[in-house]
Design a protein around this motif. Structure first.
Motif, PDB file in Angstrom:
ATOM      1  N   PRO A  47     -29.903   2.749 -17.630  1.00  0.00           N
ATOM      2  CA  PRO A  47     -31.495   3.233 -17.740  1.00  0.00           C
ATOM      3  C   PRO A  47     -31.931   4.246 -17.097  1.00  0.00           C
ATOM      4  CG  PRO A  47     -30.934   1.462 -15.903  1.00  0.00           C
ATOM      5  CD  PRO A  47     -29.838   1.515 -16.604  1.00  0.00           C
ATOM      6  N   LEU A  48     -31.152   5.060 -16.212  1.00  0.00           N
ATOM      7  CA  LEU A  48     -31.386   6.214 -15.680  1.00  0.00           C
ATOM      8  C   LEU A  48     -30.790   7.556 -16.435  1.00  0.00           C
ATOM      9  CD1 LEU A  48     -31.590   5.002 -12.073  1.00  0.00           C
ATOM     10  CD2 LEU A  48     -33.497   5.801 -13.308  1.00  0.00           C
TER      11      LEU A  48
ATOM     12  N   PHE B   8     -32.772  -4.429 -22.353  1.00  0.00           N
ATOM     13  CA  PHE B   8     -33.550  -4.068 -21.025  1.00  0.00           C
ATOM     14  C   PHE B   8     -33.872  -5.193 -20.116  1.00  0.00           C
ATOM     15  CE2 PHE B   8     -34.705  -1.205 -24.687  1.00  0.00           C
ATOM     16  CZ  PHE B   8     -33.689  -0.461 -24.613  1.00  0.00           C
ATOM     17  N   CYS B   9     -33.251  -6.357 -20.576  1.00  0.00           N
ATOM     18  CA  CYS B   9     -33.384  -7.726 -19.400  1.00  0.00           C
ATOM     19  C   CYS B   9     -32.325  -7.597 -18.688  1.00  0.00           C
ATOM     20  CB  CYS B   9     -33.448  -8.933 -20.295  1.00  0.00           C
ATOM     21  SG  CYS B   9     -34.737  -9.232 -21.356  1.00  0.00           S
ATOM     22  N   THR B  10     -32.521  -8.090 -17.400  1.00  0.00           N
ATOM     23  CA  THR B  10     -31.441  -7.930 -16.366  1.00  0.00           C
ATOM     24  C   THR B  10     -30.392  -9.121 -16.949  1.00  0.00           C
ATOM     25  OG1 THR B  10     -32.735  -9.512 -14.840  1.00  0.00           O
ATOM     26  CG2 THR B  10     -32.772  -6.998 -14.492  1.00  0.00           C
TER      27      THR B  10
ATOM     28  N   ILE C 244     -28.134  -3.166 -19.563  1.00  0.00           N
ATOM     29  CA  ILE C 244     -29.253  -2.204 -19.181  1.00  0.00           C
ATOM     30  C   ILE C 244     -30.530  -2.848 -18.659  1.00  0.00           C
ATOM     31  CG2 ILE C 244     -30.600  -0.239 -20.090  1.00  0.00           C
ATOM     32  CD1 ILE C 244     -28.800  -0.224 -22.612  1.00  0.00           C
ATOM     33  N   SER C 245     -30.828  -2.468 -17.364  1.00  0.00           N
ATOM     34  CA  SER C 245     -31.693  -2.942 -16.563  1.00  0.00           C
ATOM     35  C   SER C 245     -33.260  -2.174 -16.985  1.00  0.00           C
ATOM     36  CB  SER C 245     -31.398  -2.954 -15.105  1.00  0.00           C
ATOM     37  OG  SER C 245     -32.509  -3.490 -14.411  1.00  0.00           O
ATOM     38  N   SER C 246     -34.312  -2.794 -16.587  1.00  0.00           N
ATOM     39  CA  SER C 246     -35.474  -1.850 -16.615  1.00  0.00           C
ATOM     40  C   SER C 246     -36.631  -2.584 -15.632  1.00  0.00           C
ATOM     41  CB  SER C 246     -36.196  -2.019 -17.912  1.00  0.00           C
ATOM     42  OG  SER C 246     -36.541  -3.449 -18.325  1.00  0.00           O
ATOM     43  N   SER C 247     -37.478  -1.759 -15.391  1.00  0.00           N
ATOM     44  CA  SER C 247     -38.231  -2.229 -14.283  1.00  0.00           C
ATOM     45  C   SER C 247     -39.144  -3.614 -14.903  1.00  0.00           C
ATOM     46  CB  SER C 247     -39.585  -1.367 -14.162  1.00  0.00           C
ATOM     47  OG  SER C 247     -39.157  -0.264 -13.453  1.00  0.00           O
TER      48      SER C 247
ATOM     49  N   ILE D 253     -36.779  -6.306 -14.493  1.00  0.00           N
ATOM     50  CA  ILE D 253     -36.343  -6.879 -13.041  1.00  0.00           C
ATOM     51  C   ILE D 253     -37.662  -7.614 -12.577  1.00  0.00           C
ATOM     52  CG2 ILE D 253     -36.275  -6.121 -10.651  1.00  0.00           C
ATOM     53  CD1 ILE D 253     -34.688  -3.617 -11.856  1.00  0.00           C
ATOM     54  N   LEU D 254     -38.898  -7.107 -13.034  1.00  0.00           N
ATOM     55  CA  LEU D 254     -40.158  -7.740 -12.580  1.00  0.00           C
ATOM     56  C   LEU D 254     -40.460  -9.219 -12.975  1.00  0.00           C
ATOM     57  CD1 LEU D 254     -42.640  -4.848 -13.069  1.00  0.00           C
ATOM     58  CD2 LEU D 254     -42.091  -5.677 -10.740  1.00  0.00           C
TER      59      LEU D 254
ATOM     60  N   GLN E  95     -25.798   0.221 -13.033  1.00  0.00           N
ATOM     61  CA  GLN E  95     -27.138   1.231 -13.568  1.00  0.00           C
ATOM     62  C   GLN E  95     -27.222   2.491 -13.126  1.00  0.00           C
ATOM     63  OE1 GLN E  95     -28.937  -1.083 -15.241  1.00  0.00           O
ATOM     64  NE2 GLN E  95     -27.458  -2.460 -14.713  1.00  0.00           N
TER      65      GLN E  95
ATOM     66  N   HIS F  40     -43.034  -2.613 -22.298  1.00  0.00           N
ATOM     67  CA  HIS F  40     -42.554  -1.336 -23.305  1.00  0.00           C
ATOM     68  C   HIS F  40     -43.388  -1.223 -24.562  1.00  0.00           C
ATOM     69  CE1 HIS F  40     -39.824  -0.589 -19.994  1.00  0.00           C
ATOM     70  NE2 HIS F  40     -39.011  -1.616 -20.359  1.00  0.00           N
TER      71      HIS F  40
END
Lengths: 511, 511
Positions: free
Chosen positions: A489-490, A328-330, A110-113, A116-117, A99, A391
């Protein structure tokens, strides 16, 4: 008799039975979980803040961790504080930071908040949705979000539940391929007889992901009957319909039975797109099952400007993409759609007495255990639902387009330095480049392709060893190329220009 | 031509490109993640507090969610607050609450704070450890904790890395079975020729988990060559060594090739233990690969008093248990050990150019992609490490023994009510019971086994429909029995006595 290798322990465990009721002796105390959970969230948020400071590719030597950790599990409990300290001290150096904004290797995961949530919620609920009744929401939300996503990428209605098909979330493409191969295999063997498994032939280009070959092996189809049809630079390494037809005809002539074609939207080496339309038409003529593997690039089809790549998919049988790659899913979240769910469930169903229930017998419900290899399954639909809602489609398109724009920018930077060249066209967010033969001719007396490849390999290793950025390579058509895959993601534009500086600096030293 | 089913969208997306830089348009903002992450932790802690208040088995009707949720993904982003409200309002009613203290169905999938925290960390790091180099810590920690756990259950050294074998964490037992079947299959076909796949025979008892049959189907072995050897009440439904030998000899006589035996420690229906020692000796005589499936009961072998069940495993080839069942890891975490890792990697390796790297080529490292079906893999070792450390071996033994003690208590309660009977011996933490034929004879004129079964089925449905507790059933040897499986993380003695009250109350009404 090797019984001596099993030491029989005859300890008196009395003390253990009477162990006092400390907090550590509770499996799941809500308040203790709250305290520790907040600690973990802060730990991760801090990690994301500092992630740039770690070498992207781990710099440890093989066996580093064995030297640090004890030989056996601790007898007494240890605190979460101690363990998190150990994570920082002992685990972090051994991580390759996927990441990190400076991670450009493989295809990004690619992860995303939101992802992760969604996964945190799934982990916390910890329901096991193998049958509808074991958690109806897990099955029904999966039905719904798979229809949502199918519509978003403009998959024909025939792949959706609303059109008689349906989608399922599995772990990885390898599982999706294996399931569809087995479904196709059993359908065919029912016609031609079980004894003829040795006659089945499967097709793909030589650029198809290696997990296709692995799935074939697992399914018991003969590896000699796998036709990895050669591609050339002339077709940008896409599978040529004419070559496919020739291969099929040759096999039929010797009494073999064409079974399965795997076409790819966005190959791993070079993000090549196989021409679905003509390939599917040929396959249809011969009754061949077509699976479309869009592991990485499938998500791009949320943007209408990429949907033309799917023209022809209406004549395929199954389609998959990894939402853990570019949606953007883990890890893990592989989305598989099939036109004929019966073909899957016929091959993969088992219903022992202990799983029988009224809902299943009413046939009004989907039991996903019959759509996949495994029985148990996590509630993965939650994270896809979270990602799509948190999103919104508008931002998902924006993210994908920004990655593609960054790739264009990177291409632009390369093209301004005549020592480098783009090797294949950039279709999505991954750029294949190398130091060009002409640049090396200026430095070395004798330069052939081997020399050029060696130089680029050394350049890549030099960059990766620095830990500042991380890229990987491929060799296609004899050409060693460096793959620069964008999407962590960053990652922002500044990371792209920094990366280019790093690449140039290493090249400067070596040229 | 079904092209009409694919609507070509030609929208102007200009607005999307220029969308303002709101917080929702960032994939992973550390501070936003911190805020939302804390919210999710509180949401889960509150869920654990209130979990008893929900009906254990979901009470919804098929299709309930489709009526509530929209037909397509939202275009604009939605807030996490809204989504969590929807989870409570729309998802919770559709959950069967596996972590409820009143969940006694299937085998439990026992969570714990430590397991959740370990998985949260894995999700946050989101590294993809398919090869050693892609995150050395992921591979090395897995090597280490698999050796730790192997030692804890007193598995022979030959299964550990330290003894030339090794362990791998996969998703579920079905994957573990499939991998080992494929390894055994390929080893054998190398000797007898690929064409002879139709001759391979596999064995188990008729009590072996259905995923064994599924794995066989997937691997291309003929289902007609699967011998599910009948068991009887006389052997408490364990596989009889004499029957195994007879089956093998019969197959050899007609020119078939015995390949694989799956023995079970703790069958799903009745937690029966197959007699490993004689079974493995017979298998060894005939060169048959033995896989020991201890999905549920394997974890109990951490307590020395259960380790005798593994006597004979030194002559088997592979062994698996689900740490997500009774070792307090969240789903999924299947631990597989093999004596000969080469047999796995020979069958499952693929090394495309884009995954080649120096570390792998040095052969000093484990690349787990070659030990499993899939390529991508999560960092599951973290949660096993967290569980072992946070609780310590002392508490893990205590938890397991407390579950077993609760089962004994429940047995005690049953035995005090002469209307009920225990159907098979309770080996671990699951009790199989029913309303006895004699109790029914007092009420009904005509009572046969069919009538007894029907009555117990109705009793179970009546209890499950109440939502107060949840149990499931099985039928073995023609007897319908109710399975009462203990282990949910919040279950205490009071829940056992309450459950017994519920069962008695429903029986009172019906008798």
């Amino acid at each position: 008799m090797m019984n001596s290798s099993r030491k029989i322990i005859l300890e008196h465990d009395d003390g253990e039975f009477s162990s006092s009721n400390t907090s550590s002796s509770t499996l799941l105390d809500p308040e203790e979980f709250r305290r520790q959970g907040h600690m973990m969230v802060d730990f991760l948020a801090d990690y994301f803040h500092n992630i740039q400071n770690y070498p992207v590719r781990s710099q440890v030597e093989p066996g580093y961790l064995k030297k640090i950790l004890p030989d056996s599990a601790p007898y007494q409990p240890e605190s979460i504080e101690e363990i998190l300290e150990d994570v920082k001290r002992n685990i972090f150096p051994g991580l390759t930071h996927w990441q990190s904004p400076n991670f450009f290797a493989y295809f990004p995961c690619i992860s995303s908040s939101a992802g992760i949530l969604g996964e945190m919620l799934s982990v916390g609920l910890n329901v096991v949705g193998f049958s509808w009744i074991t958690s109806p929401a897990a099955t029904e939300l999966e039905n719904i979000v798979m229809d949502w996503l199918g519509k978003l990428i403009n998959l024909p209605n025939t792949y959706l539940f609303s059109g008689g098909g349906g989608g399922v979330i599995q772990g990885t493409i390898c599982e999706a391929m294996l399931c569809t191969i087995v479904a196709a295999r059993d359908q065919m063997l029912e016609k031609i007889g079980r004894d003829n498994i040795g006659k089945l032939v499967v097709y793909s280009s030589d650029q198809t992901h290696s997990c296709f070959q692995k799935s074939i092996k697992i399914s018991g189809i003969r590896l000699e009957n796998f036709r990895a049809i050669p591609t050339t630079k002339a077709t940008e390494f896409a599978l040529c319909p004419k070559s496919l037809r020739e291969a099929i005809q040759k096999d039929i002539k010797v009494g073999l039975v064409p079974l399965f074609l795997c076409a790819t939207i966005g190959t791993t080496s070079t993000t090549t797109v196989d021409p679905l339309h003509p390939l599917c038409q040929i396959a249809k003529e011969y009754g061949i099952w077509v699976h479309v593997d869009a592991a990485y690039a499938g998500s791009a089809c949320i943007c209408p400007e990429f949907q033309h790549f799917l023209n022809g998919v209406e004549n395929a049988d199954s389609f998959s993409l990894n939402a853990h790659k570019w949606l953007f899913c883990t890890l893990d979240c592989c989305c598989l759609w099939v036109k004929d769910p019966n073909s899957l469930t016929k091959a993969l169903s088992t219903t022992p007495e202990y799983l029988r229930n009224k809902a299943s017998e009413s046939q009004q419900v989907v039991d996903y255990k019959n759509w996949q290899i495994t029985l148990s399954r996590r509630f993965r639909a939650l994270k896809l639902w979270f990602v799509l809602r948190c999103h919104g489609v508008v931002n998902i398109k924006k993210f994908i387009r920004s990655h593609i724009k960054m790739a264009k920018n990177f291409e632009g930077l390369i093209s301004m330095d005549e020592r480098f060249e783009i090797v294949v066209p950039t279709n999505f967010s991954m750029v294949c480049f190398r130091v060009s033969p002409s640049a090396l001719q200026k430095k070395f007396e004798f330069v052939d392709e081997v020399r050029v490849n060696e130089f680029n390999e050394k350049l890549l290793e030099s960059i990766n060893s620095s830990g500042v950025i991380h890229m990987t390579h491929t060799i296609v058509g004899g050409i060693y190329m460096i793959r620069f895959a964008i999407g962590a993601p960053l990652t922002h534009y500044s990371h792209i220009t920094n990366a280019w500086d790093v690449i140039q600096n290493h090249a400067n030293v070596m040229l």
